[in-house]
Write an enzyme that holds these catalytic residues in place. Structure first.
Site, PDB file in Angstrom:
ATOM      1  N   SER A   1       1.442  11.838 -16.573  1.00  0.00           N
ATOM      2  CA  SER A   1       0.307  11.986 -17.475  1.00  0.00           C
ATOM      3  C   SER A   1       0.552  13.215 -18.347  1.00  0.00           C
ATOM      4  O   SER A   1       1.258  14.147 -17.931  1.00  0.00           O
ATOM      5  CB  SER A   1      -0.991  12.172 -16.686  1.00  0.00           C
TER       6      SER A   1
ATOM      7  N   ASP B   1       0.866  -1.176   0.000  1.00  0.00           N
ATOM      8  CA  ASP B   1       0.000   0.000   0.000  1.00  0.00           C
ATOM      9  C   ASP B   1       0.901   1.222   0.000  1.00  0.00           C
ATOM     10  O   ASP B   1       1.604   1.474   0.986  1.00  0.00           O
ATOM     11  CB  ASP B   1      -0.899  -0.026   1.239  1.00  0.00           C
TER      12      ASP B   1
ATOM     13  N   LYS C   1      -0.419  15.351 -10.985  1.00  0.00           N
ATOM     14  CA  LYS C   1       0.535  14.971 -12.023  1.00  0.00           C
ATOM     15  C   LYS C   1       1.514  16.101 -12.330  1.00  0.00           C
ATOM     16  O   LYS C   1       2.662  15.848 -12.722  1.00  0.00           O
ATOM     17  CB  LYS C   1      -0.207  14.525 -13.278  1.00  0.00           C
TER      18      LYS C   1
ATOM     19  N   TYR D   1      -6.775  16.038 -10.337  1.00  0.00           N
ATOM     20  CA  TYR D   1      -5.893  14.950 -10.763  1.00  0.00           C
ATOM     21  C   TYR D   1      -4.669  15.532 -11.474  1.00  0.00           C
ATOM     22  O   TYR D   1      -3.530  15.124 -11.212  1.00  0.00           O
ATOM     23  CB  TYR D   1      -6.659  14.013 -11.696  1.00  0.00           C
TER      24      TYR D   1
END
Length: 289
Positions: free
Chosen positions: A138, A58, A155, A151
């Site tokens: 990304s 994790d 990135k 998000y």
């Protein structure tokens, strides 16, 4: 030459495909994920059936990461050649509808998780004066699409984190590369973090329909005859792993750039000028042992 590789976030998507593809290419792969005995048991069993080691890891938990690396090193005699930081959490919707706790959770996975796992890997890599770290970023770390800004912010952070590590580790023989995938049909979208305060979207009127319209746009792209093949990412990862140290690119866009490729080209000389201006030119070339 076979490499020992650890990949995070391998229950589906890029991570699982990369684990299988790299193992098929002859590498020793350790595929890590959360909840091996629960919801991800099927994925872990599938990987094991293909001769791939599955590890409980994790990225948000220090104890879990430490235990995973202890098991990894026990099985490899203390060896790790490549770390691929792939684990990620996606969010798409009106930014205001996400609570600070949700944003913190996403950054804990997408940014702090990379730092946590990388710190666990680096002592061994520094000792052997070699290694490769690949961070999965990304194109949204370079260009911004409305309603995916949270998000994208994570990135953008991965961009800076990766760039800094590349300089800092260059003279220790450890290579750091950022892969910037475009939009692909993977499990990332099916596991999208849903806004906890969705009621706030009502105040946006017609604007509130646009996140759904974007999802429909992606669905059309993914179902078209020219749909992108998510396996592209795994194939590029194999190439990066097998490229000799010192010859890898700093960044690699996979798929349609949507302008991120132009940003990469525009920023590179600016970044290089800044590094030169502060006298850090010596950190720009990997010291291959």
């Amino acid at each position: 030459m076979s490499k020992t590789i650890l990949i995070t976030g391998t229950s589906n998507g890029f991570g699982k495909d990369a684990a299988i593809t790299l193992a098929t290419a002859g590498h020793q792969v350790f595929a890590s994920m959360r909840d091996l005995s629960g919801r991800n048991r099927g994925a872990a069993d599938d990987l094991r059936s293909k001769g791939i080691e599955a590890l409980e890891l994790d990225v948000t938990n220090d104890v879990s990461v430490g235990a995973a690396f202890s098991e990894l090193y026990r099985k490899t005699g203390g060896k790790l050649d490549v770390l691929i930081n792939n684990a990620g959490l996606f969010a798409q919707g009106i930014s205001e509808t996400y609570t600070p706790e949700q944003v913190r959770e996403m950054f804990e996975v997408n940014v702090v998780g990379i730092q946590r796992v990388t710190r666990a890997a680096l002592p061994d890599m520094r000792k052997q004066r070699s290694g490769l770290i690949i961070n999965i970023g990304s194109i949204l770390g370079r260009v911004t699409i409305p309603f995916i800004g949270l998000y994208g912010a994570s990135k953008f952070a991965v961009e800076a984190l990766t760039e800094s590590y590349r300089y800092e580790l260059s003279q220790l023989g450890v290579d750091v590369v950022l892969v910037q995938p475009s939009a692909y049909p993977t499990g990332l979208y099916s596991a999208t973090q849903q806004p906890a305060d969705a009621g706030r979207a009502q105040e946006y009127g017609e604007i509130a329909t646009l996140p759904g319209a974007f999802v429909q746009f992606l669905s059309r792209v993914f179902s078209s005859a020219e749909a992108p093949d998510s396996h592209d990412v795994a194939k590029e990862l194999v190439k990066l792993v097998e490229t000799p140290a010192g010859q890898r690119p700093d960044r690699l866009i996979v798929g349609a750039g949507y302008g991120a490729d132009a940003v990469n080209v525009a920023v590179q000389p600016i970044q290089a000028q800044m590094i030169s201006g502060i006298g850090f030119d010596g950190l720009t070339k990997l010291n291959v042992q």
